[in-house]
Design a protein around this motif. Structure first.
Motif, PDB file in Angstrom:
ATOM      1  N   ARG A 502       0.833  -1.210   0.000  1.00 15.60           N
ATOM      2  CA  ARG A 502       0.000   0.000   0.000  1.00 15.60           C
ATOM      3  C   ARG A 502       0.866   1.257   0.000  1.00 15.60           C
ATOM      4  NH1 ARG A 502      -2.917  -3.345   3.464  1.00 15.60           N
ATOM      5  NH2 ARG A 502      -2.021  -2.391   5.349  1.00 15.60           N
ATOM      6  N   PHE A 503       1.928   1.236   0.776  1.00 16.82           N
ATOM      7  CA  PHE A 503       2.866   2.368   0.795  1.00 16.82           C
ATOM      8  C   PHE A 503       3.463   2.593  -0.588  1.00 16.82           C
ATOM      9  CE2 PHE A 503       7.517   2.728   0.620  1.00 16.82           C
ATOM     10  CZ  PHE A 503       7.698   4.066   0.937  1.00 16.82           C
ATOM     11  N   TYR A 504       3.912   1.503  -1.208  1.00 17.44           N
ATOM     12  CA  TYR A 504       4.580   1.633  -2.507  1.00 17.44           C
ATOM     13  C   TYR A 504       3.630   2.189  -3.569  1.00 17.44           C
ATOM     14  CZ  TYR A 504       7.636   0.505  -6.426  1.00 17.44           C
ATOM     15  OH  TYR A 504       8.430   0.589  -7.538  1.00 17.44           O
ATOM     16  N   GLY A 505       2.352   1.826  -3.454  1.00 19.54           N
ATOM     17  CA  GLY A 505       1.382   2.323  -4.414  1.00 19.54           C
ATOM     18  C   GLY A 505       1.066   3.799  -4.239  1.00 19.54           C
ATOM     19  N   ALA A 506       1.313   4.325  -3.035  1.00 16.00           N
ATOM     20  CA  ALA A 506       0.953   5.717  -2.742  1.00 16.00           C
ATOM     21  C   ALA A 506       2.146   6.671  -2.709  1.00 16.00           C
ATOM     22  CB  ALA A 506       0.216   5.791  -1.403  1.00 16.00           C
ATOM     23  N   CYS A 507       3.336   6.150  -2.447  1.00 16.60           N
ATOM     24  CA  CYS A 507       4.513   7.005  -2.250  1.00 16.60           C
ATOM     25  C   CYS A 507       5.617   6.625  -3.234  1.00 16.60           C
ATOM     26  CB  CYS A 507       5.040   6.871  -0.821  1.00 16.60           C
ATOM     27  SG  CYS A 507       3.847   7.321   0.456  1.00 16.60           S
ATOM     28  N   ARG A 508       5.991   7.547  -4.077  1.00 18.19           N
ATOM     29  CA  ARG A 508       7.029   7.274  -5.064  1.00 18.19           C
ATOM     30  C   ARG A 508       8.384   7.261  -4.376  1.00 18.19           C
ATOM     31  NH1 ARG A 508       9.349  10.815  -8.484  1.00 18.19           N
ATOM     32  NH2 ARG A 508       7.719  12.367  -8.119  1.00 18.19           N
ATOM     33  N   VAL A 509       9.117   6.167  -4.534  1.00 22.14           N
ATOM     34  CA  VAL A 509      10.392   6.001  -3.836  1.00 22.14           C
ATOM     35  C   VAL A 509      11.563   6.524  -4.654  1.00 22.14           C
ATOM     36  CG1 VAL A 509      11.976   4.317  -2.818  1.00 22.14           C
ATOM     37  CG2 VAL A 509       9.512   4.010  -2.561  1.00 22.14           C
ATOM     38  N   LEU A 510      11.608   6.211  -5.949  1.00 22.62           N
ATOM     39  CA  LEU A 510      12.742   6.560  -6.793  1.00 22.62           C
ATOM     40  C   LEU A 510      12.400   7.734  -7.713  1.00 22.62           C
ATOM     41  CD1 LEU A 510      13.967   2.991  -7.813  1.00 22.62           C
ATOM     42  CD2 LEU A 510      14.725   4.407  -5.905  1.00 22.62           C
ATOM     43  N   PRO A 511      13.419   8.508  -8.081  1.00 25.82           N
ATOM     44  CA  PRO A 511      13.174   9.620  -9.006  1.00 25.82           C
ATOM     45  C   PRO A 511      12.768   9.094 -10.382  1.00 25.82           C
ATOM     46  CG  PRO A 511      15.528   9.302  -8.634  1.00 25.82           C
ATOM     47  CD  PRO A 511      14.827   8.422  -7.656  1.00 25.82           C
ATOM     48  N   GLN A 512      11.999   9.899 -11.099  1.00 24.90           N
ATOM     49  CA  GLN A 512      11.542   9.513 -12.427  1.00 24.90           C
ATOM     50  C   GLN A 512      12.086  10.484 -13.467  1.00 24.90           C
ATOM     51  OE1 GLN A 512       7.265   9.325 -12.176  1.00 24.90           O
ATOM     52  NE2 GLN A 512       7.290   7.209 -11.434  1.00 24.90           N
TER      53      GLN A 512
END
Length: 550
Positions: A502-512
């Motif tokens: 759920r965290f990964y779906g809501a919070c972008r971890v790596l730059p795009q």
């Protein structure tokens, strides 16, 4: 701040508030309960401490909750504390306090979740102990997974754990096994109450191959050869099966040694002299009802032969003589009578019956297309550990056997536990770890650093939920150890995996794209690394692998 840390802070705050108002601090319970509310809008944690102690303290619960809220809000690490309902306290942690949890995990690594609560306690953990007359059946397989996991969990709490296998190489079942081998070797029908299955023919052939003259000589010589070699071959198979399953033992104890050494005779003599045994109908009985058993037990039969309980008594005394403070027996569903029997044996020997602990495991069934699978390819009449591993693999087998309380039976759906989908619990948890490992590799390729993360930047609700779940891990491990419930670790791992997804779906971890890595990327990546560590720790306690990729 973990729940135990918060509970300690809450206790200290409550003691101070009560003292300042001239109220009795003795009303505080030994343990304070701090829980995560179901609705995140109600805060990070909630407690009913004000309602628990208000009446004995002689104050209104809401008034007491208000005093506690004011004191907590002024405390470092607490962002806010609010009164709800008749006196609940809803508490929100400051970002710095949540970051401290992550720093703790980073520092502890594989040791996160460990404690010294059981240091100085020597535990003998006996499990599986299947008769060496055939492959391990599905019921024994459950203990091979649960017992091994429990041993790992107890060790994290500082206990000195000895994993022990009681090798039942004495008694009528061995005689029937030997008769079955000789029948197979000579082409005779399986004896009444004997053992059947392809494995009997295979072992009989192996005995003859190893000793070509095994069928020569008189009956006693034949029986001795097939007993010595046949039992050893079966036991070697059992040990290899368990090893391949990831379960190894520190001690393999031979039942026969208790009789050969005179330990059984000495134990019986001691009980007679102490008056714990009495003669009736030509037999000797243990006064086990005096010690809480449901009936007295025969120790020496009319024939003069020792009953099974005689060996139990000698075996317990042997364990205690080896310095074990606690003897845990993990037995099958048909062994409920052993609880009172073993505790009575301890008490009759002049020992504390609480040094004996008996866990009973319920039945396990294999299901294919909604139909129970009942026949084994090799064992003939029962499903074995080998059958289960062949069907779904070691990781899935261990996980499904540990995932449920031993007090409930399990139906293992082969289709579910071989599927690569989120419906398969072990796949779901392992996939989360693999996904986190992939994320770490991608971050390295992008040059995202995890050095000096500023965890105070993690203010999103999904980040907070993940941090709080991570913070609960030590308490989960402690509860699993104290309650002897390894399934708590599996259920926690699934909760952590779900919270991460759920965290990964809501919070972008790596730059795009062309975005440069920033401090928030670093903090989130460090949070992901911590999550991966705790998932790996959880799976390790279950004896399940944590794959880097899937």
């Amino acid at each position: 701040m973990t729940p135990p840390d918060l509970a300690e802070l809450l206790r200290g705050t409550a003691a101070k508030v009560l003292a300042e108002r001239g109220l009795d601090t003795a009303v505080l319970p030994d343990e304070l309960k701090v829980e995560r509310p179901r609705n995140p809008e109600h805060g990070d944690y909630a407690t009913n401490i004000a309602m628990r102690i208000a009446k004995p303290a002689g104050v209104n619960p809401r008034d007491l909750a208000g005093w506690l809220a004011d004191a907590l809000t002024a405390t470092e690490g607490i962002d806010s504390a609010e009164v709800a309902g008749p006196g609940f306290l809803n508490i929100r942690l400051a970002a710095s306090a949540q970051g401290a949890v992550l720093e703790t995990v980073l520092a502890a690594g594989t040791e996160y979740g460990s404690s010294t609560a059981l240091s100085g306690t020597a535990i003998n953990l006996e499990f599986v102990s299947a008769n060496p007359t055939g492959p391990i059946h599905l019921g024994g397989t459950r203990w091979a997974a649960v017992g091994d996991a429990l041993g790992r969990i107890l060790a994290t709490q500082g206990a000195a754990v000895t994993r022990e296998y009681y090798f039942n190489d004495h008694g009528a079942q061995i005689d029937r096994y030997v008769d079955s081998l000789i029948a197979a070797a000579t082409g005779a029908p399986t004896p009444e109450k004997g053992y059947a299955g392809a494995y009997i023919s295979e072992i009989a052939a192996a005995v003859v191959a190893e000793h070509p003259d095994a069928l020569a000589g008189d009956d006693e010589q034949r029986r001795e050869t097939f007993r010595a070699v046949g039992v050893e071959l079966m036991f070697e198979h059992i040990k290899k099966t368990l090893h391949d399953f990831g379960t190894d033992f520190d001690v393999y104890f031979n039942e026969s040694s208790l009789f050969e050494s005179g330990a059984v005779e000495r134990a019986v003599t001691s009980l007679k002299e102490s008056g714990a045994l009495y003669a009736k109908d030509g037999a000797w009985w243990l006064k086990s009802t005096d010690f809480g058993d449901d009936k007295d037990r025969v120790v020496i039969k009319k024939s003069g032969e020792p009953a099974y309980v005689a060996g139990d008594i000698a075996y317990f005394e042997n364990k205690r003589s080896r310095g074990f403070d606690l003897c845990i027996y993990m037995l099958g569903a048909d062994h409920h009578g052993y609880i009172g029997r073993l505790k009575a044996a301890a008490a009759a020997a002049g020992d504390d019956p609480n040094t004996v602990e008996v866990l009973i495991g319920q039945m396990v069934n294999l299901v294919r297309d909604g139909v129970a699978v009942k026949m084994s390819k090799r064992a003939g009449t029962v499903i074995t550990l080998d059958d289960l591993v062949e069907a779904i693999g070691v990781d899935a087998a261990r996980y499904v056997l540990v995932r449920s309380s031993v007090n409930s039976s399990i139906d293992i759906d082969l289709a579910l536990w071989t599927s690569q989908s989120n419906e398969n619990p072990v796949y779901y948890v392992q996939y989360a770890h693999a996904r986190l490992s992939s994320l770490a590799r991608n971050a390295a390729d992008l040059g995202v650093s995890v050095d000096n993360p500023k965890f105070e930047l993690l203010t999103d609700d999904h980040e907070g939920e993940l941090i709080r779940t991570i913070g609960e891990y030590p308490q989960v491990v402690s509860s699993a150890a104290n309650l002897r419930e390894p399934h708590r670790i599996a259920r926690y791992a699934e909760e952590l995996a779900g919270t991460y997804h759920r965290f990964y779906g809501a919070c972008r971890v790596l730059p795009q794209g062309d975005e440069d890595p920033n401090e928030l990327h670093t903090a989130r990546l460090a949070l992901c690394n911590v999550t991966r560590q705790v998932l790996a720790n959880s799976l390790a306690l279950l004896g399940v692998t944590a794959p880097e990729q899937m």
